[in-house]
Design an enzyme around this catalytic site. Structure first.
Site, PDB file in Angstrom:
ATOM      1  N   GLU A  64      32.367  52.187  50.517  1.00 40.53           N
ATOM      2  CA  GLU A  64      32.529  52.835  49.210  1.00 40.53           C
ATOM      3  C   GLU A  64      31.265  53.495  48.678  1.00 40.53           C
ATOM      4  O   GLU A  64      31.181  53.802  47.494  1.00 40.53           O
ATOM      5  CB  GLU A  64      33.078  51.822  48.180  1.00 40.53           C
ATOM      6  CG  GLU A  64      34.443  51.272  48.576  1.00 40.53           C
ATOM      7  CD  GLU A  64      34.931  50.167  47.665  1.00 40.53           C
ATOM      8  OE1 GLU A  64      34.104  49.569  46.944  1.00 40.53           O
ATOM      9  OE2 GLU A  64      36.141  49.877  47.680  1.00 40.53           O
TER      10      GLU A  64
ATOM     11  N   GLU B  73      41.799  50.979  51.750  1.00 41.29           N
ATOM     12  CA  GLU B  73      42.033  49.645  51.208  1.00 41.29           C
ATOM     13  C   GLU B  73      43.247  49.664  50.292  1.00 41.29           C
ATOM     14  O   GLU B  73      43.209  50.248  49.215  1.00 41.29           O
ATOM     15  CB  GLU B  73      40.823  49.137  50.406  1.00 41.29           C
ATOM     16  CG  GLU B  73      39.561  48.916  51.207  1.00 41.29           C
ATOM     17  CD  GLU B  73      38.425  48.353  50.360  1.00 41.29           C
ATOM     18  OE1 GLU B  73      38.681  47.932  49.204  1.00 41.29           O
ATOM     19  OE2 GLU B  73      37.282  48.340  50.851  1.00 41.29           O
TER      20      GLU B  73
END
Length: 878
Positions: free
Chosen positions: A483, A549
């Site tokens: 991320e 995710e």
């Protein structure tokens, strides 16, 4: 953990070694002793001599951490049980010396003429000094969790062969404050190390931050020339299919050769594979390491390696040798080579990357993987079991999350064997490394953005670890971090110099939810949603086109809770609509994520057993729907999805298909069906029956049968029709909206979808339990008992065939959990691999399930318990 040897299963693994052969390499595992620095006097030069007394030193676990040693010596309680972790001193409060330890081992190895002896460490966390027989081997303190060390110890071996090794291991610095934030206060990320050890929203802190000699220690013996870091690149041009005659593939081998002596060495580097050999004559200057490229090897009609579900995972045994002029093998490295080529391209329809293997696009059905064990108790056996579970879920990719490890070769060996592609993150996360404002963090975003402190160490570690795993067929993608991008002076050389030089065959994505991977047209962080979802949402809500995710719940059943939760805390959560649900403190400590109102349609849970039983219905439904919903839009909305997450490295209560003890829950089998290569499925949004084909084959002459069973077991056939579907496609076939509304209105119903071959054998068999018109499973709550007959017979060593027969005239025998149990205690044997589980059997039918396990001296029993089937046991017949 019962029956965790998995000896029969691992027998296949040890036939192929990724390390040097067993005659020249052995591991130092037994005989280690340790002592904390505060109780140790003397320098390493003294401690590493046989005359230094080790009175009071305790046995040590190596590979392992300080905490695993303390646990083995019963100095701390099991941190995975109940609230025990709170009773263990945290390094942030004790200071680093509390977990700074000396480790000592004695081994027998005498110097021999013409032989070089090497001491290899595959991982120490976080820094260390190494001593042997009174000599310090490293000139300055060695630092870095992800950096191998190798020492030529030939000059320091004792003539009588009795040697003492002493290693002092220092914890990370800083250790981080475990203040409840993601990665605690974030400062653990100033080290080139894993971040989850300071705590996360799915785990409590590891109190020693996993300080220790956490990976293998080996002694390796070679001649004058040591073969290091062999590299095998496979090129598979064109678009291939898994069957039929193949055009040639090209193999390009190379290796590093280290001349450990003070004299010039000449000889031949030789690579052998499939009965073919390529060679190159080499002259090596004294005390140098040289990379040697061998001529390409052409492999005619190769057996290719394919991801799970698309073809076989063939691995060619191969070897790299350096042979002297006298034809003596100085060193040999053995490898297992999967011949395949990875490609990627931009899909302009979905606006995301799509992955191809051997020229064929593959729809990614992936899993986010943390680490096998939070305390780094890693083993080939456990890796094998966990990756096999993922194969059984019909997934095809593992993403190794950036807050944990660059995974071990044994993990990759299992992925090679079972066909799981791997997306490997490097070390970084948006949480610790500054993506967001976070009041839990000690440093501001600008400071955290430059973590870790030592950028040169990061790059050196990355280069070393790339060399360690780059030969594995399963390794498909590199990812800069979780991320967030790495600091620019790490990212640029890693992407533009190190990876092209040391690998150059795989896609590099700068971070896990980057627009380069998946265009984030919805805004936000680019991943999720997490937690319980309405089933329709997985089908109707368009999320990121390659979602890194997305996930849901994961509580196991009551037998699982018994293993890590005190009896007093086995209390079912109480959902309070619009308010704060009542959840036990141990559930909260183990990171329970709420099921919200999803239990209530089955009837409010009466106790903890009832709650966990109904939770399995939710698990199955959630994960089947997740994968079906994404598959229903493949190549239109999506090129893939990766579930957050499929396993826990400790006794957590969220995002898992099996528990820490390797006991599966119903989510595993929901995925097993929802992800199957050829799959018939029901879209609850528009009531369309669809088929997803995740294979490269054209499937013809399939009979599609759509049938509904009411709660009494009476069936209504809505239609049956022959159908076909092309490769890597999803197709809608039959709308059943009106019929389903009518048949489910009063009490709900079972919808059974089947694809049958011309022999009437099921290719895909999918059963849904649909609620009544109010959204309640009123019919299930009143379902009559089904008189199922259970039988079991042994068909081979470690293999049991179980048959469930449901006589005609009664209801569906719904949602039956099979277990293999100890005949005396009735406790489950773990791990066991079921061809299917949580199975339902319509009236007048039977189902046969196979169970694989590691056999013991006493034949186990098979247990069965279902929604409307009382618990029963059956002996295993011969």
């Amino acid at each position: 953990m019962n029956r965790f040897t998995i000896g029969r299963l691992i027998g296949l693994l040890v036939l192929v070694s990724y390390w040097a052969n067993a005659q020249t390499t052995y591991e130092l595992t037994a005989g280690w002793r340790c002592n904390p620095i505060g109780k140790t006097t003397g320098a390493g030069t003294a401690i590493s001599t046989p005359t230094y007394a080790l009175n009071g030193w305790q046995p040590a676990v190596v590979p392992g951490t300080v905490l695993t040693t303390m646990l083995a010596n019963r100095q701390v309680p099991d941190p995975f049980y109940g609230m025990n972790n709170e009773a263990i001193p945290d390094i942030y409060r004790t200071g680093r010396d509390y977990y700074t330890y000396w480790f000592v081992n004695e081994f027998t190895e005498a110097p021999k003429t013409g032989q070089q002896v090497w001491l290899n460490f595959r991982g120490i966390n976080y820094s260390c000094d190494v001593f042997l027989n009174g000599h310090k081997l490293n000139t300055k303190r060695f630092t870095g969790m992800f950096l191998r060390q190798s020492y030529n110890i030939t000059p320091f071996l004792q003539k009588d062969g009795k040697n003492r090794l002493a290693v002092i291991v220092y914890p990370p610095d800083p250790v981080g404050n475990p203040n409840g934030g993601q990665g605690g206060d974030g400062t653990i990320a100033r080290n080139v190390a894993h971040q989850y050890v300071a705590g996360w929203d799915w785990i409590q802190p590891m109190r020693d931050r996993n300080t220790g000699i956490w990976d293998k220690v080996t002694i390796e013996k070679t001649g004058a020339v040591n073969v290091r870091n062999p590299h095998v690149v496979t090129r598979v041009p064109g678009q291939r299919t898994p069957t039929g005659t193949q055009s040639p593939a090209t193999i390009r081998p190379s290796a590093e050769l280290e001349n450990a002596t003070g004299a010039m060495q000449t000889g031949t580097l030789r690579y052998t594979m499939n009965g073919q050999t390529v060679t190159k004559n080499v002259s090596l200057a004294p005390h140098t390491t040289t990379t040697v490229d061998l001529p390409a090897l052409t492999l005619a009609n190769p057996r290719l390696w394919w991801p799970n579900g698309y073809g076989e995972q063939y691995l060619y045994p191969a070897s790299m040798q350096f042979v002297t002029g006298s034809q003596t093998v100085s060193d040999e490295e053995k490898l297992a080579v999967g011949v395949r080529e990875m490609q990627t391209e931009w899909n302009s329809t979905t606006r995301s990357r799509q992955v191809s293997v051997n020229g064929q696009k593959v729809f990614i059905k992936g899993a986010n993987w943390i680490v096998s064990d939070a305390m780094l108790r890693l083993s080939p056996e456990r890796y094998n079991a966990e990756i096999r579970f993922h194969r059984d879920m019909n997934l095809n990719l593992m993403r190794v999350w950036g807050g944990a490890l660059l995974e071990r070769p044994e993990f990759y060996e299992a992925c090679d064997r079972y066909g799981l592609l791997v997306m490997q993150d490097f070390w970084g996360s948006g949480d610790c490394n500054g993506r967001w404002v976070d009041p839990a963090k000690k440093d501001d975003q600008w400071t955290r953005r430059q973590y870790p402190d030592d950028h040169a160490l990061f790059l050196t570690s990355a280069a070393d670890q790339i060399k360690m795993i780059r030969n594995h067929a399963s390794l498909a993608m590199w990812c800069g971090g979780n991320e967030i991008t790495l600091p620019q002076d790490i990212m640029t050389p890693l992407r533009d110099s190190i990876l092209p030089k040391l690998d150059g065959t795989r896609w590099f994505i700068d971070y896990s939810n980057s627009d380069e991977m998946s265009f984030n047209f919805l805004g936000g962080n680019g991943d999720g949603p997490y937690g319980i979802q309405p089933i329709n949402r997985f089908w109707a809500y368009r999320t990121w086109p390659f979602n890194s995710e997305v996930g849901s719940v994961g509580v196991n059943d009551y037998a699982s809770l018994e293993r890590f939760m005190p009896d007093a805390n086995r209390v079912a959560p109480v959902y309070v609509p619009g308010g704060k649900s009542v959840v036990d403190s141990v559930w909260q400590y183990h990171k329970y994520i709420g099921y919200d109102a999803s239990i209530d349609p089955y009837g409010k849970a009466t106790d903890i057993r009832d709650f966990t039983k109904k939770a399995q219905l939710v698990n199955y439904d959630q994960y089947r729907a997740l994968m079906e919903g994404f598959s229903s839009h493949m190549w239109d909305w999506y090129t893939g999805t990766i579930i957050w997450k499929t396993q826990n490295p400790w006794t957590a209560m969220r995002g898992q298909m099996y528990d820490y003890y390797l006991d599966p829950n119903a989510g595993l089998y929901g995925l097993h069906h929802g992800s199957e290569p050829l799959h018939i499925m029901y879209n609850p949004v528009d009531s369309m029956v669809m088929v997803a084909n995740n294979t490269f084959q054209y499937h013809r002459d399939m009979m599609m049968v759509i049938k509904v069973y009411d709660m009494a077991g009476r069936d209504t056939t809505l239609t049956q029709v022959f159908s076909e579907i092309g490769p890597t496609l999803v197709r809608p076939y039959v709308p059943i909206n009106r019929a389903i509304r009518n048949l489910t209105r009063a009490n709900g119903a079972f919808l059974n979808l089947q694809l049958l071959d011309l022999n009437r054998k099921p290719i895909s068999d999918n059963l849904y339990w649909l609620p009544d018109s109010t959204g309640t499973h009123s019919g299930l709550q009143q379902l009559a008992k089904a008189p199922v007959r259970l039988s079991a017979r042994q068909v081979a060593a470690g293999k049991v065939e179980v048959t469930l027969t449901n006589p005609a005239g009664g209801p569906v025998a719904f949602f039956n959990r099979l277990s293999l149990v100890d005949a005396t205690t009735k406790k489950r044997l773990l791990p066991v691999f079921y061809s299917d589980n949580y199975v339902s059997v319509p009236p007048g039918q039977q189902k046969t399930i196979t169970l694989d396990y590691t056999p013991g001296q006493v034949m186990p029993l098979v247990s069965l318990e279902g929604w409307n089937v009382p618990e029963q046991f059956a002996p295993v017949g011969q």
